[in-house]
Design a protein around this motif. Sequence first.
Motif, PDB file in Angstrom:
ATOM      1  N   PHE A  28      12.229  28.001  57.466  1.00  0.00           N
ATOM      2  CA  PHE A  28      12.913  27.594  58.690  1.00  0.00           C
ATOM      3  C   PHE A  28      14.015  26.603  58.339  1.00  0.00           C
ATOM      4  CE2 PHE A  28       8.563  28.670  59.672  1.00  0.00           C
ATOM      5  CZ  PHE A  28       8.683  29.509  60.765  1.00  0.00           C
ATOM      6  N   LYS A  29      15.253  26.881  58.808  1.00  0.00           N
ATOM      7  CA  LYS A  29      16.367  25.984  58.515  1.00  0.00           C
ATOM      8  C   LYS A  29      17.475  26.200  59.539  1.00  0.00           C
ATOM      9  CE  LYS A  29      19.544  24.647  54.879  1.00  0.00           C
ATOM     10  NZ  LYS A  29      20.164  24.989  53.625  1.00  0.00           N
ATOM     11  N   ASP A  30      17.863  25.135  60.225  1.00  0.00           N
ATOM     12  CA  ASP A  30      19.000  25.171  61.155  1.00  0.00           C
ATOM     13  C   ASP A  30      18.999  26.393  62.075  1.00  0.00           C
ATOM     14  OD1 ASP A  30      19.874  22.852  59.900  1.00  0.00           O
ATOM     15  OD2 ASP A  30      21.068  23.985  58.446  1.00  0.00           O
ATOM     16  N   ARG A  31      17.953  26.559  62.839  1.00  0.00           N
ATOM     17  CA  ARG A  31      17.818  27.663  63.806  1.00  0.00           C
ATOM     18  C   ARG A  31      17.850  29.044  63.158  1.00  0.00           C
ATOM     19  NH1 ARG A  31      22.175  25.227  67.654  1.00  0.00           N
ATOM     20  NH2 ARG A  31      21.127  23.333  68.265  1.00  0.00           N
ATOM     21  N   GLN A  32      17.591  29.086  61.887  1.00  0.00           N
ATOM     22  CA  GLN A  32      17.509  30.366  61.177  1.00  0.00           C
ATOM     23  C   GLN A  32      16.151  30.459  60.487  1.00  0.00           C
ATOM     24  OE1 GLN A  32      20.660  30.580  58.310  1.00  0.00           O
ATOM     25  NE2 GLN A  32      21.929  31.834  59.645  1.00  0.00           N
ATOM     26  N   ILE A  33      15.686  31.676  60.350  1.00  0.00           N
ATOM     27  CA  ILE A  33      14.455  31.918  59.597  1.00  0.00           C
ATOM     28  C   ILE A  33      14.788  32.939  58.520  1.00  0.00           C
ATOM     29  CG2 ILE A  33      12.055  32.672  59.675  1.00  0.00           C
ATOM     30  CD1 ILE A  33      12.114  32.166  62.701  1.00  0.00           C
ATOM     31  N   VAL A  34      14.440  32.618  57.286  1.00  0.00           N
ATOM     32  CA  VAL A  34      14.578  33.586  56.201  1.00  0.00           C
ATOM     33  C   VAL A  34      13.158  34.016  55.836  1.00  0.00           C
ATOM     34  CG1 VAL A  34      15.339  33.974  53.838  1.00  0.00           C
ATOM     35  CG2 VAL A  34      16.720  32.561  55.358  1.00  0.00           C
ATOM     36  N   ILE A  35      12.899  35.310  55.921  1.00  0.00           N
ATOM     37  CA  ILE A  35      11.561  35.845  55.672  1.00  0.00           C
ATOM     38  C   ILE A  35      11.570  36.608  54.352  1.00  0.00           C
ATOM     39  CG2 ILE A  35       9.714  37.319  56.548  1.00  0.00           C
ATOM     40  CD1 ILE A  35      10.971  36.880  59.367  1.00  0.00           C
ATOM     41  N   GLU A  36      10.697  36.175  53.440  1.00  0.00           N
ATOM     42  CA  GLU A  36      10.553  36.831  52.135  1.00  0.00           C
ATOM     43  C   GLU A  36       9.239  37.596  52.123  1.00  0.00           C
ATOM     44  OE1 GLU A  36      10.531  33.763  49.207  1.00  0.00           O
ATOM     45  OE2 GLU A  36      12.515  33.035  49.735  1.00  0.00           O
ATOM     46  N   SER A  37       9.297  38.868  51.812  1.00  0.00           N
ATOM     47  CA  SER A  37       8.076  39.652  51.590  1.00  0.00           C
ATOM     48  C   SER A  37       7.879  39.721  50.082  1.00  0.00           C
ATOM     49  CB  SER A  37       8.220  41.058  52.166  1.00  0.00           C
ATOM     50  OG  SER A  37       8.398  40.979  53.562  1.00  0.00           O
ATOM     51  N   ILE A  38       6.733  39.231  49.623  1.00  0.00           N
ATOM     52  CA  ILE A  38       6.461  39.145  48.181  1.00  0.00           C
ATOM     53  C   ILE A  38       5.286  40.054  47.839  1.00  0.00           C
ATOM     54  CG2 ILE A  38       5.759  37.599  46.307  1.00  0.00           C
ATOM     55  CD1 ILE A  38       7.028  35.304  47.937  1.00  0.00           C
ATOM     56  N   MET A  39       5.492  40.886  46.821  1.00  0.00           N
ATOM     57  CA  MET A  39       4.406  41.720  46.294  1.00  0.00           C
ATOM     58  C   MET A  39       4.350  41.540  44.792  1.00  0.00           C
ATOM     59  SD  MET A  39       4.358  45.283  48.401  1.00  0.00           S
ATOM     60  CE  MET A  39       2.763  45.744  47.781  1.00  0.00           C
ATOM     61  N   PHE A  40       3.155  41.363  44.286  1.00  0.00           N
ATOM     62  CA  PHE A  40       2.928  41.159  42.856  1.00  0.00           C
ATOM     63  C   PHE A  40       3.809  40.030  42.312  1.00  0.00           C
ATOM     64  CE2 PHE A  40       1.879  45.646  43.667  1.00  0.00           C
ATOM     65  CZ  PHE A  40       0.520  45.572  43.408  1.00  0.00           C
ATOM     66  N   GLY A  41       3.942  38.951  43.124  1.00  0.00           N
ATOM     67  CA  GLY A  41       4.679  37.773  42.687  1.00  0.00           C
ATOM     68  C   GLY A  41       6.185  37.919  42.688  1.00  0.00           C
ATOM     69  N   GLU A  42       6.684  38.989  43.283  1.00  0.00           N
ATOM     70  CA  GLU A  42       8.123  39.252  43.231  1.00  0.00           C
ATOM     71  C   GLU A  42       8.638  39.620  44.625  1.00  0.00           C
ATOM     72  OE1 GLU A  42      10.598  42.844  41.090  1.00  0.00           O
ATOM     73  OE2 GLU A  42       8.667  42.307  40.285  1.00  0.00           O
ATOM     74  N   ILE A  43       9.811  39.094  44.984  1.00  0.00           N
ATOM     75  CA  ILE A  43      10.379  39.367  46.310  1.00  0.00           C
ATOM     76  C   ILE A  43      10.809  40.833  46.390  1.00  0.00           C
ATOM     77  CG2 ILE A  43      12.271  38.842  47.907  1.00  0.00           C
ATOM     78  CD1 ILE A  43      12.306  36.005  46.736  1.00  0.00           C
ATOM     79  N   ILE A  44      10.290  41.529  47.415  1.00  0.00           N
ATOM     80  CA  ILE A  44      10.681  42.928  47.589  1.00  0.00           C
ATOM     81  C   ILE A  44      11.598  43.116  48.796  1.00  0.00           C
ATOM     82  CG2 ILE A  44       8.660  43.903  46.439  1.00  0.00           C
ATOM     83  CD1 ILE A  44       7.644  44.549  49.357  1.00  0.00           C
ATOM     84  N   ARG A  45      11.591  42.109  49.692  1.00  0.00           N
ATOM     85  CA  ARG A  45      12.459  42.210  50.877  1.00  0.00           C
ATOM     86  C   ARG A  45      12.793  40.810  51.370  1.00  0.00           C
ATOM     87  NH1 ARG A  45      12.125  46.279  55.862  1.00  0.00           N
ATOM     88  NH2 ARG A  45      13.478  45.151  57.244  1.00  0.00           N
TER      89      ARG A  45
END
Length: 198
Positions: free
Chosen positions: A99-116
Amino acid sequence: MNKSYEVEYCNLELRFDRRQIQNLIRDLIQEGYSLYWSETDVYFLISVRSGRKLVKLRFQRVRGRYKIIGDYLIKDEKLSDLLEKLINDSRGHAVVKRFKDRQIVIESIMFGEIIRLVEVSGMEHRIIYQKKPFVTVEEVIQAFQSKRAEERASVLRFELDYELSVLHEAITDGREDVMAQSKERLQSLRTEMIQLEL
């Protein structure tokens, strides 16, 4: 510490051995956190003092290993870094919302690595990054046409029969060491057989 810093960890699927939890405790102490931990037959709890907040990390015992449970809202950057190191080291799965300045960045992590990676701003969202799938259509077709699973299943039945005869001899002779090895081998063959049947 940046007061606007806020990260939420959801859908955590991390599994560890006891040593990794001990390493986390060591890292927390080295970073200067005040903490205490307790253990029962089912749970291992680590309570970390972060400013005025107390963050309770809950680990559930599952077949001699541990699995982190629950969702966590972290407002401390160093603690967040340690949790992300844990996700990476255990090659776990998680959904991380920053959460930062009215924005949300969503990270989907699989096997320790960002996939999305998705950025949400008000009603709009845009995909910043999406990992390409590892499996191609051609590979799926080859897998369906392959006879390896059927061939391995027939060999596996012979291996199971042989190992059962080894176990029978070990029981008859009263050889505990051979019995233990044979049971372990039978368990691994059983697991492989179940995987082939799925």
